[in-house]
Design a protein around this motif. Structure first.
Motif, PDB file in Angstrom:
ATOM      1  N   GLN A  90     -16.781  10.295 -14.609  1.00 45.00           N
ATOM      2  CA  GLN A  90     -16.568   9.028 -15.348  1.00 45.00           C
ATOM      3  C   GLN A  90     -17.375   8.968 -16.640  1.00 45.00           C
ATOM      4  OE1 GLN A  90     -17.113   8.355 -11.716  1.00 45.00           O
ATOM      5  NE2 GLN A  90     -14.898   8.414 -11.604  1.00 45.00           N
ATOM      6  N   GLY A  91     -18.459   9.755 -16.700  1.00 45.49           N
ATOM      7  CA  GLY A  91     -19.297   9.687 -17.900  1.00 45.49           C
ATOM      8  C   GLY A  91     -19.926  11.024 -18.229  1.00 45.49           C
ATOM      9  N   VAL A  92     -20.040  11.297 -19.518  1.00 46.17           N
ATOM     10  CA  VAL A  92     -20.635  12.563 -19.969  1.00 46.17           C
ATOM     11  C   VAL A  92     -21.778  12.279 -20.942  1.00 46.17           C
ATOM     12  CG1 VAL A  92     -20.228  14.712 -21.233  1.00 46.17           C
ATOM     13  CG2 VAL A  92     -18.430  13.800 -19.763  1.00 46.17           C
ATOM     14  N   ILE A  93     -22.917  12.903 -20.670  1.00 49.49           N
ATOM     15  CA  ILE A  93     -24.046  12.833 -21.614  1.00 49.49           C
ATOM     16  C   ILE A  93     -24.005  14.139 -22.403  1.00 49.49           C
ATOM     17  CG2 ILE A  93     -26.554  12.585 -21.834  1.00 49.49           C
ATOM     18  CD1 ILE A  93     -26.499  11.473 -18.916  1.00 49.49           C
ATOM     19  N   LEU A  94     -23.650  14.023 -23.663  1.00 47.07           N
ATOM     20  CA  LEU A  94     -23.443  15.205 -24.504  1.00 47.07           C
ATOM     21  C   LEU A  94     -24.643  15.308 -25.456  1.00 47.07           C
ATOM     22  CD1 LEU A  94     -21.279  17.342 -25.144  1.00 47.07           C
ATOM     23  CD2 LEU A  94     -20.127  15.662 -26.557  1.00 47.07           C
TER      24      LEU A  94
END
Ligand code: GTP
Ligand code: MG
Length: 273
Positions: A90-94
């Motif tokens: 659901q979420g990506v820390i790039l």
């Protein structure tokens, strides 16, 4: 019977989400997560081997959120290990390191890797991405400035934060906004609310700013051939001025790009009869 039941939290209010970290080796992914979850910083580099997994609980509005964090290894060597962890995210820390241009340039390749692993039916539209421009405490070595990073992120509809896992700057704000955005999507039936799905500037504006930033001389900046006439220079200038005028363009870096275009025109007209 009912009256004696232990009081339980309304089950519908709790939520389980999956987030992953992505970005080149050594940019600070694990340290960002550690800073938020354990409130500490480790200065010695301990490369993540494959994947690190952790669970944490956070509160967003009145909901308890159980977050499964998959912290990926950035080294290409671990591709085979991490490739199966992209799905159901659901979420990506790039993350990139503001002192390592390569790590910023690699962000597109990270998105491509994820896209490839999700396959043709994978949909990245409703995943929340937050871009962390990390190690902002290392001011001396900084080579990717805020407007360049912000422009890249916002033109893709991603969140952008300047962070330092070392000092903690930006970390709590980043996670809080990230989780709120993910919960907004979950509460909207898994789809991004339309209000925050698109950038407030056009692709044409973003491309023009990037082109101006990377141009090698004033001709190149205005997009005219060396030796162009006054008319051609003025025409190219007017087009860019309309596109990037600070009253009309809110894209990160537009003010500097506009000033550069003004100066390029002045410099060229000085030497054209
Ligand atoms: P991989 O697991 O190999 O993909 O690397 P990673 O992205 O998880 O990097 P990690 O968090 O292990 O940090 C790499 C190095 O950068 C370590 O020596 C950290 O101490 C350092 N570091 C991380 N964040 C910061 C920061 O904000 N500022 C400074 N000065 N150093 C940082
Ligand atoms: Mg790591």
């Amino acid at each position: 019977m009912e009256a004696n039941m232990p009081k339980r939290k309304e089950p519908g209010r709790s939520l389980r989400i999956k987030v992953i970290s992505m970005g080149n080796a050594e940019v600070g992914k694990s340290c960002i997560i550690k800073r938020y979850c354990e409130k500490r910083f480790v200065s010695k580099y301990l490369a993540t081997i494959g994947i690190d997994y952790g669970v944490t609980k956070v509160h967003v509005r009145d909901r308890e959120i159980k977050v499964n964090i998959f912290d990926m290894a950035g080294h290409p060597f671990f591709y085979e290990v991490r490739n199966e962890f992209y799905k159901d995210t659901q979420g990506v820390i790039l993350v990139y390191d503001v002192g390592q241009k390569d790590s910023f340039d690699a962000l597109d390749a990270w998105l491509a890797e994820m896209k490839q692993e999700l396959g043709p039916h994978g949909n990245m539209e409703n995943i929340i991405f937050v871009v962390c421009a990390n190690k902002i405490d290392c001011t001396k070595h900084r080579c990717v400035d805020e407007s360049e990073g912000r422009l890249w992120a916002e033109s893709k509809g991603f969140l952008y934060f300047e962070t330092s896992a070392q000092t903690g700057e930006g970390i709590n704000e980043m996670f809080q906004t990230f989780y709120v955005s993910i919960v907004d999507v979950c509460e909207n039936g898994g789809k991004r609310p339309t209000t925050n799905s698109s950038a407030s500037f056009t692709k044409e504006q973003a491309d023009a700013i990037r082109r101006i930033r990377n141009s090698k001389d004033s001709w190149d900046m205005l997009g005219v051939k060396p030796g162009a006439s006054r008319d051609e220079v003025n025409k190219a200038y007017r087009k860019l001025a309309v596109l990037l005028h600070p009253d009309k363009c809110v894209a990160p870096g537009s003010e500097d790009a506009f000033k550069a275009v003004v100066n390029a025109r002045i410099a060229l007209l000085k030497n054209i009869k």
